[in-house]
Design an enzyme around this catalytic site. Structure first.
Site, PDB file in Angstrom:
ATOM      1  N   TYR A 455       0.829  -1.205   0.000  1.00 49.38           N
ATOM      2  CA  TYR A 455       0.000   0.000   0.000  1.00 49.38           C
ATOM      3  C   TYR A 455       0.870   1.263   0.000  1.00 49.38           C
ATOM      4  O   TYR A 455       0.964   1.961  -0.972  1.00 49.38           O
ATOM      5  CB  TYR A 455      -0.943  -0.019   1.207  1.00 49.38           C
ATOM      6  N   SER A 535      -6.351   0.910  -4.360  1.00 43.80           N
ATOM      7  CA  SER A 535      -6.523   2.325  -4.051  1.00 43.80           C
ATOM      8  C   SER A 535      -5.183   3.054  -4.190  1.00 43.80           C
ATOM      9  O   SER A 535      -4.612   3.098  -5.277  1.00 43.80           O
ATOM     10  CB  SER A 535      -7.134   2.474  -2.656  1.00 43.80           C
ATOM     11  N   ASP A 617     -17.789   3.009  -7.634  1.00 43.35           N
ATOM     12  CA  ASP A 617     -16.713   3.547  -6.795  1.00 43.35           C
ATOM     13  C   ASP A 617     -16.767   5.075  -6.862  1.00 43.35           C
ATOM     14  O   ASP A 617     -16.312   5.679  -7.833  1.00 43.35           O
ATOM     15  CB  ASP A 617     -15.351   3.040  -7.263  1.00 43.35           C
ATOM     16  N   HIS A 652     -15.720   1.102  -3.688  1.00 33.58           N
ATOM     17  CA  HIS A 652     -14.292   1.116  -3.446  1.00 33.58           C
ATOM     18  C   HIS A 652     -13.825  -0.134  -2.690  1.00 33.58           C
ATOM     19  O   HIS A 652     -12.636  -0.417  -2.625  1.00 33.58           O
ATOM     20  CB  HIS A 652     -13.929   2.383  -2.660  1.00 33.58           C
TER      21      HIS A 652
END
Length: 685
Positions: A455, A535, A617, A652
């Site tokens: 991430y 993301s 999303d 999302h």
């Protein structure tokens, strides 16, 4: 070059930004036009056809389903004489909220699986009145960030007439007298397009039960500061409404309060955006905060609001080498959860900061909690790791120790798997940790299928998290590796800041160094290495594709931020400027252009790529993925496929029903397996 893609005509759109000419040939995909819808439908069909043709996928679906099918319980919480908890019997689309009364009778209070036929309506939050008699609950449709809040009587289960609309990024906080809730909302989107309209000017209201929302009382707004958001809390004693005032996704915040039992305006206690101030609790006028002011790893301070000047502040728990995750006041003690090299630990302190004891952890993993109230003589917490599902423990202050509260019965033995922590060196010499999980007996022969998930942003720590799908991956002989890149908060705010703004390249370099470590240490090789992130991690995947396509056999950017020059123009995207910077800023523009995935695709061979998004999303709008996939397909010079996986009635990621999660996991594994040149077995055990 891979033929047969549903192509869309590139447009000769070129803009001059700060003297630089920037092409944006697929901007038309930002528009919800008939042409865009037709292209999206064709891409969805093309991707689904590709995935469905992979042999033995159903065997994998069945194995993941078997592993997923176990009872999941949450830590309970008490309001009045009632105790509340969530339970999922194994494969229910959404977990169910239960209530147990003082006589020990348990029943379903709210089953979100009844809210929609396909399981895509999800609870986005619940709030029970202090007397335990009324439930407020938020509902999100198809994964949207927008919520509607409803109310019901706990005793009868009957719905109340009250409804609250246009809520996003807010809870509902009960007044101490149980007569209503405080909440934050936006005005209805002016353009009517919830997928594109920008969200500014959040406002704080009070809703009195039994009245229409139109009569709600405006408590606070800042029209002159349209980018301010409000996190709400009512102090345990009911004396104060507490406002944590955020600005975008900046980890720093202001802190205001409003007296509730005496007339008074909102008081700006901490009015500068200089540090994080996380309210822990109060003893009358003494407010306790976790803050990173002059303490990147966090400390606990006490501020008497009668004498709020900084020279009067008291440091209760000073900063240490281990970053503090959160602090709670329970049993008139401070219970502190922190990280030691990414792994969870917990300790108990007196209210004046004397350490009383460590809470013994069941292993090396993630601790979530504690859950408890200031006057309770116990608290709950949960523990899980990459190879151990969530288990609930109860700590008893009288005995000074934990006991097992709820342990799931699972279809595998965690002792058959290994989760080891290693440390590697990044490009600039920084030491970075990584957890590597696999089935016992695995040989370091340099040929193991490996998935590298990461991430690296927004001060979000990648602590161990159990997934049944990962167990299925390990059963196939796969390795699951998660490096703790800069940009997270695994080593406090300084670790976060080392991956922000013009330092974002550090995050990518940390990731590439993790991949190289796995290759050099004999775990795998580039032909068997897959990259996956969601993301902000999807942005990382875009950088992996455009900067190091040689390092991976397959890359999966999911719900990614991929156009770094226009992300701030949609829904809540403006809030990420405090993390990334903005292309409108001449000084910040060059760094963004240098790594923006969409703008750095060129004609060359790319690894197998599955660009993943969802049609609802409204956080990272699907246009990011649409534009990036169109550009990749047009520029691909190699034989590897570039497909899209576009989920219907999903957002999302939050609130996604179980069947949808299992289907996604199976598609990820099968796509990787195909890219690695492997064939799935017809039966998986």
């Amino acid at each position: 070059m891979h033929a047969g893609y549903p192509l869309i005509q590139a447009q000769p759109l070129v803009e001059t930004l700060h003297g630089v000419q920037v092409a944006d040939p697929y901007r038309q995909l930002e528009q919800d036009s008939a042409q865009t819808r037709a292209w999206v439908a064709a891409q969805r069909q093309y991707g689904q056809k590709f995935l469905d043709a992979i042999p033995h996928k159903q065997a994998l679906v069945e194995r993941i389903t078997t592993l997923w099918n176990y009872e999941k319980l949450s830590a309970p919480f008490k309001r009045g004489s009632n105790t509340f908890f969530y339970r999922n019997d194994g494969l229910q689309a959404q977990s169910v909220l239960y209530v147990k009364n003082a006589q020990g009778q348990t029943r379903v209070l709210l089953d979100p699986n009844q809210l929609s036929a396909d399981g895509t309506a999800a609870l986005s939050g619940v709030s029970v009145s202090n007397d335990g008699k009324t439930l407020a609950y938020g509902v999100s449709q198809a994964g949207s960030d927008w919520q509607q809040w409803y109310f019901l009587s706990v005793d009868s289960g009957n719905a109340l007439a009250d409804q609250l609309q246009w809520i996003k990024f807010s809870s509902a906080q009960w007044a101490h007298d149980n007569q209503g809730v405080y909440y934050a909302r936006y005005d209805a989107p002016a353009g009517g397009n919830v997928m594109a309209d920008v969200n500014f000017n959040q406002k704080v209201y009070f809703h009195k039960l039994g009245t229409p929302q139109a009569e709600d009382v405006l408590i606070y707004q800042r029209p002159q500061n349209k980018d301010w958001g409000f996190g709400l809390e009512v102090s345990d004693d009911g004396d104060y409404l507490l406002l944590s005032v955020s600005q975008g996704t900046d980890s720093r915040n202001r802190f205001f309060y409003k007296p509730l039992k005496t007339p008074g305006a909102v008081v700006e206690l901490l009015s500068e955006l200089e540090a994080e101030y996380n309210f822990i609790g109060n003893d009358k006028t003494v407010f306790y905060f976790k803050t990173d002011l002059d303490a990147p790893n966090g400390k606990v301070v006490a501020i008497d609001i009668r004498h709020p000047q900084r020279q009067h502040w008291q440091t209760i728990i000073p900063e240490s080498a281990d970053p503090i995750k959160n602090v709670a006041i329970i049993n008139d003690h401070l219970v502190v959860s922190s990280l030691h090299d990414v792994l969870g630990k917990m300790a108990i302190y007196s209210m004046n900061g004397d350490k009383r004891q460590d809470v013994v952890m069941p292993g090396q993993g993630t601790v979530v909690g504690p859950y408890g109230k200031a006057k309770d003589d116990y608290f709950y917490y949960s523990y899980n790791s990459y190879i151990q599902p969530q288990t609930i423990y109860k700590f008893d202050f009288k005995r000074g120790e934990s006991s097992l509260y709820a342990q799931p019965k699972i279809a595998f033995n965690p002792q058959d798997y290994v989760s080891e922590q290693v440390f590697y060196t990044s490009k600039d010499g920084t030491r970075v940790p990584m957890l590597i999980s696999y089935k016992k007996g695995l040989e370091k022969n340099g040929r193991n299928p490996t998935l590298l998930y990461a991430y690296g942003g927004f001060a979000i720590s990648m602590t161990p998290r159990f997934s049944a799908a990962n167990i299925a991956w390990m059963d196939l002989g796969g390795i699951y590796a998660v490096p703790n890149l800069r940009g997270g908060a695994e080593y406090g705010e300084s670790w976060h800041q080392a991956g922000m703004f013009d330092k974002k390249q550090n995050v990518f370099d940390d990731y590439f160094a993790a991949a190289q470590y796995l290759i050099d240490a004999g775990y795998t090789n580039p032909a068997k290495l897959g990259a996956y992130g969601r993301s902000n991690g999807g942005l990382l995947m875009g950088a992996a594709l455009t900067q190091r396509p040689d390092l991976f056999a397959a890359v999966l950017p999911a719900v990614g931020v991929l156009d770094m020059l226009r992300f701030h123009k949609f829904t809540i995207g403006w809030a990420w400027v405090s993390e990334y910077g903005s292309a409108d800023n001449k000084a910040q523009f060059p760094a963004l252009l240098a790594y923006s995935p969409y703008h750095n695709v060129k004609k060359q061979a790319y690894p197998a790529t599955m660009v993943m998004t969802a049609d609802h999303d409204d956080r990272v709008v699907p246009a990011h993925s649409f534009k990036f996939a169109a550009m990749l397909q047009a520029k691909q010079q190699g034989p590897a496929p570039i497909i899209m996986r576009i989920e219907h009635n999903a957002g999302h990621g939050a609130g996604k029903p179980t069947a949808m999660k299992i289907a996604e996991a199976a598609d990820i594994v099968t796509f990787l397996w195909q890219a690695f040149g492997l064939t799935l077995p017809s039966e998986i055990h």
